[in-house]
Scaffold this active site. Structure first.
Site, PDB file in Angstrom:
ATOM      1  N   HIS A  77     -68.538 -14.288  35.073  1.00 35.07           N
ATOM      2  CA  HIS A  77     -67.373 -15.082  35.484  1.00 35.07           C
ATOM      3  C   HIS A  77     -66.597 -14.449  36.622  1.00 35.07           C
ATOM      4  CE1 HIS A  77     -65.315 -12.006  33.115  1.00 35.07           C
ATOM      5  NE2 HIS A  77     -64.201 -12.350  33.730  1.00 35.07           N
TER       6      HIS A  77
HETATM    7  C1  UD1 Z   1     -59.013 -13.616  35.271  1.00 37.61           C
HETATM    8  C2  UD1 Z   1     -58.895 -12.209  35.830  1.00 37.61           C
HETATM    9  C3  UD1 Z   1     -60.186 -11.456  35.594  1.00 37.61           C
HETATM   10  C4  UD1 Z   1     -60.553 -11.481  34.127  1.00 37.61           C
HETATM   11  C5  UD1 Z   1     -60.552 -12.894  33.592  1.00 37.61           C
HETATM   12  C6  UD1 Z   1     -60.719 -12.848  32.103  1.00 37.61           C
HETATM   13  C7  UD1 Z   1     -57.410 -12.039  37.785  1.00 37.61           C
HETATM   14  C8  UD1 Z   1     -57.355 -11.809  39.237  1.00 37.61           C
HETATM   15  N1  UD1 Z   1     -58.639 -12.221  37.272  1.00 37.61           N
HETATM   16  O1  UD1 Z   1     -60.038 -14.272  35.975  1.00 37.61           O
HETATM   17  O2  UD1 Z   1     -60.025 -10.098  35.986  1.00 37.61           O
HETATM   18  O3  UD1 Z   1     -61.822 -10.913  33.977  1.00 37.61           O
HETATM   19  O4  UD1 Z   1     -59.303 -13.539  33.879  1.00 37.61           O
HETATM   20  O5  UD1 Z   1     -61.317 -13.979  31.595  1.00 37.61           O
HETATM   21  O6  UD1 Z   1     -56.409 -12.048  37.116  1.00 37.61           O
HETATM   22  N2  UD1 Z   1     -59.458 -21.899  34.269  1.00 37.61           N
HETATM   23  C9  UD1 Z   1     -59.469 -22.872  33.297  1.00 37.61           C
HETATM   24  N3  UD1 Z   1     -58.742 -22.676  32.169  1.00 37.61           N
HETATM   25  C10 UD1 Z   1     -57.997 -21.562  31.970  1.00 37.61           C
HETATM   26  C11 UD1 Z   1     -57.963 -20.587  32.961  1.00 37.61           C
HETATM   27  C12 UD1 Z   1     -58.719 -20.758  34.113  1.00 37.61           C
HETATM   28  O7  UD1 Z   1     -60.132 -23.898  33.420  1.00 37.61           O
HETATM   29  O8  UD1 Z   1     -57.365 -21.446  30.914  1.00 37.61           O
HETATM   30  C13 UD1 Z   1     -60.311 -22.066  35.470  1.00 37.61           C
HETATM   31  C14 UD1 Z   1     -59.586 -22.707  36.638  1.00 37.61           C
HETATM   32  O9  UD1 Z   1     -60.539 -23.475  37.334  1.00 37.61           O
HETATM   33  C15 UD1 Z   1     -59.193 -21.505  37.482  1.00 37.61           C
HETATM   34  C16 UD1 Z   1     -60.339 -20.541  37.240  1.00 37.61           C
HETATM   35  O10 UD1 Z   1     -60.732 -20.765  35.900  1.00 37.61           O
HETATM   36  O11 UD1 Z   1     -59.038 -21.823  38.825  1.00 37.61           O
HETATM   37  C17 UD1 Z   1     -59.975 -19.076  37.445  1.00 37.61           C
HETATM   38  O12 UD1 Z   1     -58.882 -18.710  36.617  1.00 37.61           O
HETATM   39  P1  UD1 Z   1     -57.977 -17.418  36.985  1.00 37.61           P
HETATM   40  O13 UD1 Z   1     -56.988 -17.206  35.926  1.00 37.61           O
HETATM   41  O14 UD1 Z   1     -57.488 -17.532  38.384  1.00 37.61           O
HETATM   42  O15 UD1 Z   1     -59.000 -16.227  37.001  1.00 37.61           O
HETATM   43  P2  UD1 Z   1     -60.163 -15.843  35.986  1.00 37.61           P
HETATM   44  O16 UD1 Z   1     -61.467 -16.129  36.651  1.00 37.61           O
HETATM   45  O17 UD1 Z   1     -59.908 -16.439  34.657  1.00 37.61           O
HETATM   46  N1  UDP Z   2     -65.198 -13.074  24.703  1.00 38.05           N
HETATM   47  C1  UDP Z   2     -65.064 -14.070  23.719  1.00 38.05           C
HETATM   48  N2  UDP Z   2     -65.792 -15.219  23.852  1.00 38.05           N
HETATM   49  C2  UDP Z   2     -66.656 -15.414  24.877  1.00 38.05           C
HETATM   50  C3  UDP Z   2     -66.784 -14.393  25.870  1.00 38.05           C
HETATM   51  C4  UDP Z   2     -66.034 -13.245  25.754  1.00 38.05           C
HETATM   52  O1  UDP Z   2     -64.308 -13.909  22.759  1.00 38.05           O
HETATM   53  O2  UDP Z   2     -67.290 -16.479  24.932  1.00 38.05           O
HETATM   54  C5  UDP Z   2     -64.364 -11.867  24.586  1.00 38.05           C
HETATM   55  C6  UDP Z   2     -65.136 -10.581  24.469  1.00 38.05           C
HETATM   56  O3  UDP Z   2     -65.338 -10.261  23.107  1.00 38.05           O
HETATM   57  C7  UDP Z   2     -64.240  -9.578  25.168  1.00 38.05           C
HETATM   58  C8  UDP Z   2     -63.385 -10.400  26.109  1.00 38.05           C
HETATM   59  O4  UDP Z   2     -63.644 -11.762  25.787  1.00 38.05           O
HETATM   60  O5  UDP Z   2     -63.380  -8.930  24.253  1.00 38.05           O
HETATM   61  C9  UDP Z   2     -63.735 -10.125  27.548  1.00 38.05           C
HETATM   62  O6  UDP Z   2     -63.016 -10.993  28.353  1.00 38.05           O
HETATM   63  P1  UDP Z   2     -63.507 -11.451  29.794  1.00 38.05           P
HETATM   64  O7  UDP Z   2     -64.954 -11.194  29.935  1.00 38.05           O
HETATM   65  O8  UDP Z   2     -63.020 -12.844  29.982  1.00 38.05           O
HETATM   66  O9  UDP Z   2     -62.625 -10.540  30.746  1.00 38.05           O
HETATM   67  P2  UDP Z   2     -62.793  -9.063  31.343  1.00 38.05           P
HETATM   68  O10 UDP Z   2     -62.951  -8.122  30.211  1.00 38.05           O
HETATM   69  O11 UDP Z   2     -63.952  -9.095  32.282  1.00 38.05           O
HETATM   70  O12 UDP Z   2     -61.536  -8.876  32.110  1.00 38.05           O
END
Ligand code: UD1
Ligand code: UDP
Length: 367
Positions: A206
């Site tokens: 992601h």
């Molecule tokens: C963010 C973090 C990333 C982390 C991830 C955890 C930053 C810069 N990035 O990335 O480090 O690994 O969270 O999962 O903070 N969206 C939805 N529903 C939601 C949230 C997001 O549909 O509840 C979609 C939207 O299209 C949005 C995209 O995901 O534009 C990205 O969401 P965003 O919060 O900007 O960053 P993440 O990729 O979630």
């Molecule tokens: N995770 C979850 N369901 C999923 C994928 C990940 O509960 O389908 C949990 C996983 O156990 C871990 C956390 O999400 O604790 C990691 O989050 P993510 O990969 O979104 O963010 P990152 O750690 O890269 O910031």
């Protein structure tokens, strides 16, 4: 006025701060929660509050998705207003997201002291937004909770004072120890996905640098496809909404051995991750969980801010090159799972609270 205000906003922060919230109950620390609303889909947000038995946030800023600057700016305004009302002794943030950056910046200019949980991680890759966020959060924090000696060393190398640093272990261990057995008893995910008697891999992808780049994302999927075929395994891919959006925009067809499913609840994900033959990921938290659960891991990135997982032999970097993904998968499948967990003993949350300068805590000690 509260002792501690947690500022959080995304899935990994909810999971990794849950043990600290629970420790507040045990240590009678008064707290409040400010949710930025960076994650808002139920599957990334409310399911974790329910499953980890967290109370509703006191403030939900509802900021949602936008560009980095707009999102961070709106969060900064909202967090500052919320903190003015909760007036905490200490603000706690966790990790490296934009919510952490906003929480840290707001708190650092107010009366409260600021604690950064999971301080000192470094990928040394400033093209990643997470690296900027964690460097800034560390430099404005009063209390740096480094999960390992390695992360403490990175902080010292940047000139941060040793007095501010406490090595605590990572709260991901606390969360995992508390929930692994519950997941084994309660989760029906293996039966639901009909993989009880199958060899399978779990993948997550992601990160912005991977899925927003069409060529890299296609390479990554091709590499996982080839690795699965080489080992006759199914691959379960819970697709993060960012990746789902990119798959649709680029018109990508996810190759057959990869089963794209909705993001999983925490217990289901833990059950899958602990049963899988192999994990392929670009997530930070998932690299740690694989290492703690004893599941070999391939990290489809050029670098990692979790070098401890590589040092103990639990993880390998493959980049997104298909050939390297296949080679790394084969190597990790032959590796075995006899490494040591480098992330602590599961008591990080209590260690964090015990080291905060809280009135409540001194009352506890004085009793
Ligand atoms: C963010 C973090 C990333 C982390 C991830 C955890 C930053 C810069 N990035 O990335 O480090 O690994 O969270 O999962 O903070 N969206 C939805 N529903 C939601 C949230 C997001 O549909 O509840 C979609 C939207 O299209 C949005 C995209 O995901 O534009 C990205 O969401 P965003 O919060 O900007 O960053 P993440 O990729 O979630
Ligand atoms: N995770 C979850 N369901 C999923 C994928 C990940 O509960 O389908 C949990 C996983 O156990 C871990 C956390 O999400 O604790 C990691 O989050 P993510 O990969 O979104 O963010 P990152 O750690 O890269 O910031």
């Amino acid at each position: 006025m509260t002792d501690v205000t947690f500022v959080l906003g995304t899935r990994p922060e909810i999971i990794k701060l849950a043990p600290v919230v629970q420790a507040c109950h045990r240590l009678e620390v008064d707290y409040s929660i400010v949710h930025t609303g960076q994650h808002y889909s139920d599957s990334l947000d409310s399911v974790f509050f329910d499953q980890l038995e967290l109370p509703e946030p006191d403030y939900d800023l509802g900021v949602g998705s936008s560009s980095h600057g707009e999102q961070t700016g709106e969060m900064l305004i909202g967090v500052e207003r919320a903190l003015a009302e909760t007036a905490p002794e200490v603000v706690l943030v966790q990790g490296d997201t934009n919510s952490v950056l906003a929480g840290a910046l707001a708190a650092s200019k107010m009366d409260a002291e600021l604690g950064h949980v999971e301080a000192g991680l470094r990928s040394f890759d400033r093209s990643m937004p997470e690296e900027t966020n964690r460097v800034i959060a560390d430099h404005v924090s009063d209390h740096l909770f480094a999960p390992t000696e390695q992360s403490k060393k990175y902080l010292l190398d940047e000139g941060l004072s040793e007095r501010r640093i406490t090595v605590t272990g990572n709260t991901v261990v606390d969360a995992l120890f508390r929930n692994r057995e519950i997941a084994r008893r309660k989760s029906t995910v293996l039966a639901d996905l009909r993989i009880e008697n199958r060899d399978f891999f779990v993948m997550t992808a992601h990160r912005q640098e991977n899925v927003d780049d069409e060529a890299r994302f296609r390479d990554l999927l091709a590499g996982v496809e080839r690795a699965a075929e080489a080992h006759d395994a199914d691959v379960i891919y819970p697709v993060h909404p960012r990746a789902r959006d990119r798959i649709e925009t680029f018109g990508i067809e996810v190759p057959d051995p990869i089963r794209a499913v909705e993001p999983l609840e925490y217990l289901d994900f833990l059950r899958l991750a602990s049963t899988a033959e192999l994990i392929l990921t670009d997530s930070g938290g998932v690299q740690e969980e694989a290492c703690i659960l004893g599941t070999p891991c391939v990290t489809m990135r050029d670098n990692t801010e979790r070098p401890e997982t590589i040092d103990v032999g639990a993880n390998r970097l493959s980049s997104c090159d298909p050939g390297q993904i296949v080679a790394s998968a084969t190597e990790m499948l032959l590796r075995g799972d006899d490494w040591e967990n480098p992330f602590g003993d599961g008591d990080a949350a209590e260690r964090i609270l015990q080291s905060l300068p809280l009135e409540t805590k001194s009352r506890e000690v004085a009793r």
